[in-house]
Scaffold this active site. Sequence first.
Site, short mmCIF file in Angstrom:
data_model
loop_
_atom_site.label_atom_id
_atom_site.label_comp_id
_atom_site.label_asym_id
_atom_site.label_seq_id
_atom_site.Cartn_x
_atom_site.Cartn_y
_atom_site.Cartn_z
N SER A 57 -7.35 5.49 3.65
CA SER A 57 -7.31 4.55 2.52
C SER A 57 -7.60 3.13 3.02
O SER A 57 -8.31 2.36 2.37
CB SER A 57 -5.94 4.57 1.86
N GLY A 105 -3.16 8.07 -4.37
CA GLY A 105 -2.57 9.28 -4.94
C GLY A 105 -1.36 9.74 -4.14
O GLY A 105 -1.05 9.21 -3.07
N ASP A 106 -0.66 10.71 -4.68
CA ASP A 106 0.43 11.41 -3.99
C ASP A 106 0.64 12.69 -4.80
O ASP A 106 -0.29 13.12 -5.51
CB ASP A 106 1.69 10.53 -3.95
N ASN A 121 -2.96 19.07 -1.76
CA ASN A 121 -3.97 18.35 -0.99
C ASN A 121 -3.71 18.42 0.52
O ASN A 121 -4.59 18.80 1.30
CB ASN A 121 -4.02 16.89 -1.45
N LYS A 154 5.06 3.62 8.47
CA LYS A 154 3.87 4.46 8.62
C LYS A 154 2.61 3.59 8.67
O LYS A 154 1.75 3.76 9.52
CB LYS A 154 3.80 5.41 7.42
N LYS A 206 5.33 2.07 -3.08
CA LYS A 206 5.23 3.42 -3.66
C LYS A 206 5.47 3.28 -5.16
O LYS A 206 6.12 2.33 -5.60
CB LYS A 206 6.30 4.35 -3.06
N THR A 228 -5.25 13.47 5.22
CA THR A 228 -3.85 13.70 5.63
C THR A 228 -3.72 15.06 6.33
O THR A 228 -3.09 15.18 7.39
CB THR A 228 -2.90 13.62 4.41
N GLN A 270 6.93 4.06 4.08
CA GLN A 270 5.53 3.63 4.09
C GLN A 270 5.32 2.35 4.90
O GLN A 270 4.27 2.16 5.51
CB GLN A 270 5.08 3.43 2.64
N LYS A 312 0.85 -1.19 0.00
CA LYS A 312 0.00 0.00 0.00
C LYS A 312 0.89 1.23 0.00
O LYS A 312 1.81 1.36 0.82
CB LYS A 312 -0.87 -0.02 1.27
P1 NDP Z 1 0.12 17.95 -4.16
O1 NDP Z 1 0.68 17.62 -5.49
O2 NDP Z 1 -1.34 18.03 -3.99
O3 NDP Z 1 0.76 19.32 -3.62
C1 NDP Z 1 2.12 19.53 -3.49
C2 NDP Z 1 2.31 20.99 -3.13
O4 NDP Z 1 3.67 21.24 -2.78
C3 NDP Z 1 1.97 21.94 -4.25
O5 NDP Z 1 1.38 23.09 -3.69
C4 NDP Z 1 3.34 22.26 -4.85
O6 NDP Z 1 3.41 23.49 -5.55
C5 NDP Z 1 4.16 22.34 -3.58
N1 NDP Z 1 5.59 22.18 -3.81
C6 NDP Z 1 6.23 21.23 -4.50
N2 NDP Z 1 7.56 21.42 -4.43
C7 NDP Z 1 7.73 22.53 -3.68
C8 NDP Z 1 8.87 23.25 -3.24
N3 NDP Z 1 10.10 22.85 -3.56
N4 NDP Z 1 8.68 24.34 -2.46
C9 NDP Z 1 7.44 24.73 -2.12
N5 NDP Z 1 6.32 24.10 -2.51
C10 NDP Z 1 6.48 23.01 -3.28
O7 NDP Z 1 0.74 16.86 -3.15
P2 NDP Z 1 0.19 16.40 -1.74
O8 NDP Z 1 -0.34 17.56 -1.00
O9 NDP Z 1 -0.65 15.21 -1.94
O10 NDP Z 1 1.53 15.87 -1.06
C11 NDP Z 1 2.43 16.74 -0.38
C12 NDP Z 1 3.38 15.92 0.46
O11 NDP Z 1 2.64 15.12 1.39
C13 NDP Z 1 4.27 14.94 -0.29
O12 NDP Z 1 5.49 14.81 0.39
C14 NDP Z 1 3.48 13.63 -0.19
O13 NDP Z 1 4.31 12.50 -0.35
C15 NDP Z 1 2.98 13.75 1.23
N6 NDP Z 1 1.84 12.93 1.58
C16 NDP Z 1 0.65 13.06 0.88
C17 NDP Z 1 -0.44 12.30 1.25
C18 NDP Z 1 -1.77 12.48 0.60
O14 NDP Z 1 -2.74 11.89 1.10
N7 NDP Z 1 -1.91 13.28 -0.44
C19 NDP Z 1 -0.34 11.29 2.32
C20 NDP Z 1 0.91 11.32 3.05
C21 NDP Z 1 1.95 12.09 2.65
P3 NDP Z 1 3.10 23.61 -7.11
O15 NDP Z 1 1.62 23.82 -7.21
O16 NDP Z 1 3.91 24.77 -7.53
O17 NDP Z 1 3.54 22.33 -7.75
#
Ligand code: NDP
Length: 434
Positions: free
Chosen positions: A369, A157-158, A233, A106, A118, A201, A103, A82
Site C-alpha cells: 500500500s 481494505g481488511d 485474501n 507494523k 484503522k 500480505t 498498525q 494508514k
Molecule cells: P477476508 O475477509 O478476505 O477473509 C477472512 C477469512 O477468514 C474468510 O475466509 C473467513 O471466512 C475467515 N474467518 C473469519 N472468522 C473466522 C473464524 N472464526 N474461523 C475460521 N475462519 C474465519 O480477510 P483478509 O484475508 O483480508 O484478512 C484476514 C486477516 O488478516 C485479518 O485479521 C486481517 O486484519 C489481517 N490482515 C489483512 C491484510 C490484507 O491485506 N487483507 C493485511 C494485514 C492483515 P468466511 O468466508 O466464512 O467469512
Amino acid sequence: MLPDLNRFSNEPEFQKALKEMFSSLDKSVLSNKVYNDNDIFNKIIEPDHVYTFDVKWVDDHGNEHVNKGYRIQFNNVNGVYKGGLRFHPSVNISILKFLAFEQIFKNYLTTLPMGGAKGGSDFDPKGKSDAEVIRFCQAFMKCLYPHIGVDLDVPAGDIGVGAREIRAMYLAYKEYSGKSDCSLTGKPIDLGGSLCRTEATGFGVTYFANQALQTYKNTSLKGKTVVVSGSGNVALYCLKKVTELGGKVVAMNDSSNAIYNPDGIEFNTLREIKEVKRGRIKEYKDVYPNTEVLNSKDIWGIKCDVAFPCATQFELDENDAKKLINNGVIGVFEGANMPCTLEAAELFIKNKIIYSPGKASNAGGVAVSGLEIEQNKKGEKWSFDDVDHRLQGIMSNIFNNIYKTAKDLGDEYNLVKGANNYAFIGIADKMINR
Ligand code: NDP
C-alpha cells in the site's frame, strides 16, 4: 509511569494488545528516563482522533438501515495515518483500537512513512446483493471523506473489504470531495492500484516464513506440510506462494468448516469458490471428492510442519497450540492480526517454535500500500515483478531487524520481543523528537 491497563477492561481486545506490548518491552526501555519524563507510555496508548458516525443505507426493497461507522487515527508520528477498513458484524471500538495500535508498529517496521489507523463498520456484507454493498460503501464514504486524503489518512481494505468495496468507496470519495488523490490503497488497477497488492500480505508472510526457517533451522518451506487458516485474501495468496515454494497446504478453513486434503489444496479451485463466487469452503469437496470436511476449529489438530493462522483475531488458543506442538510443528507465522491468544504465543516461544507476530509477518500488505502511494504520487506504474521484488526486500528487512533485536536481548526465539522493542523504540524516539 506505566499505564494502568485495568481501565481498559471494557475494551478487551485493545487491553490484550497493550498487555502484549508492555509485557514484552525490555527493562531498559521501561526504565528509560527520557520516555518516563515525557510520559511516553501513557501518550502512546491514546489515539489522536476517534470518529464515529451513523451510516444510513437503503436495501433492495427500499428499507432504510443504520450501521455504526468508525475511523480511528491513532498516531501519525511516522507519517500519514494508514490502516484498513473492516466490514464485519463484530466491529467495535475495542477491536479497532487494538488493530490501529498494532498498525502503528507494523507500519514502522516496513520503514515506509506511515502512521497507524484503522476503521470500518459493523455492516455485514454477507448475504447482501452487489447493489446493496455498493450503496452501503457510498453511504460510508459520505461520512468518512472529510477525514481522509493523501497527506492525512489513507485507508485500505481488511476483512469484508476487497476490490468491489474499495472501487465503490474510491469513486464515492472522488465524487464527494471533488479530489482524485490517492486517498485509498488496494484500488483496482484501472483506478491507480498497484500490481501485487492483492497478493502482498499472503506472499509477504510466506517470504517471512521462508527466511525464518532458513535462519533458525537451515531449511525452507520446500517439502513441508502446511496448514493455513482462513480462505480470504491473505490465506489464498499464502496458499499460492507456499505451493510455488514447494510446500504442500493440506488444510484450510472458513468460519463454517475446515477442509483437509492430503494431496494438497489447489489454489485456482479454492480462489474460484471463495474469491469469485463468494461461496463456502466445503464446496471444494464437490471438485475434489477425496477432501474431508471438518469443523472449522479442527484445523489445528491436523499434523503439519508449519502453520499460518490467516483468518481472524484469537482464532488459535492455548489448546490449539498444544495440539500443534504435540504434532511436531516447527513454525507458526501469523498472517492475520493477533490470531494467537497471548497464552498460545507464550507456549510457542517457551517450546522454541519459531513464532512470528502478525505486526511483523503480515506487514507485506501495508508495505505494498505504501508503494501504491509512492507510485500514485510519482504518476508511475511499476511491474508486478518490480513490486514483488521490493516486497521481498521489505519482508527480509523486517525479519533481520526483529531477529537481531531478539538476539541482542538474549531471547533469540522471541520475535514478539524483537518486533515490539524494535518498533516501540522507533516510535517513542520519534514522539520525543516531535
Ligand atoms: P477476508 O475477509 O478476505 O477473509 C477472512 C477469512 O477468514 C474468510 O475466509 C473467513 O471466512 C475467515 N474467518 C473469519 N472468522 C473466522 C473464524 N472464526 N474461523 C475460521 N475462519 C474465519 O480477510 P483478509 O484475508 O483480508 O484478512 C484476514 C486477516 O488478516 C485479518 O485479521 C486481517 O486484519 C489481517 N490482515 C489483512 C491484510 C490484507 O491485506 N487483507 C493485511 C494485514 C492483515 P468466511 O468466508 O466464512 O467469512
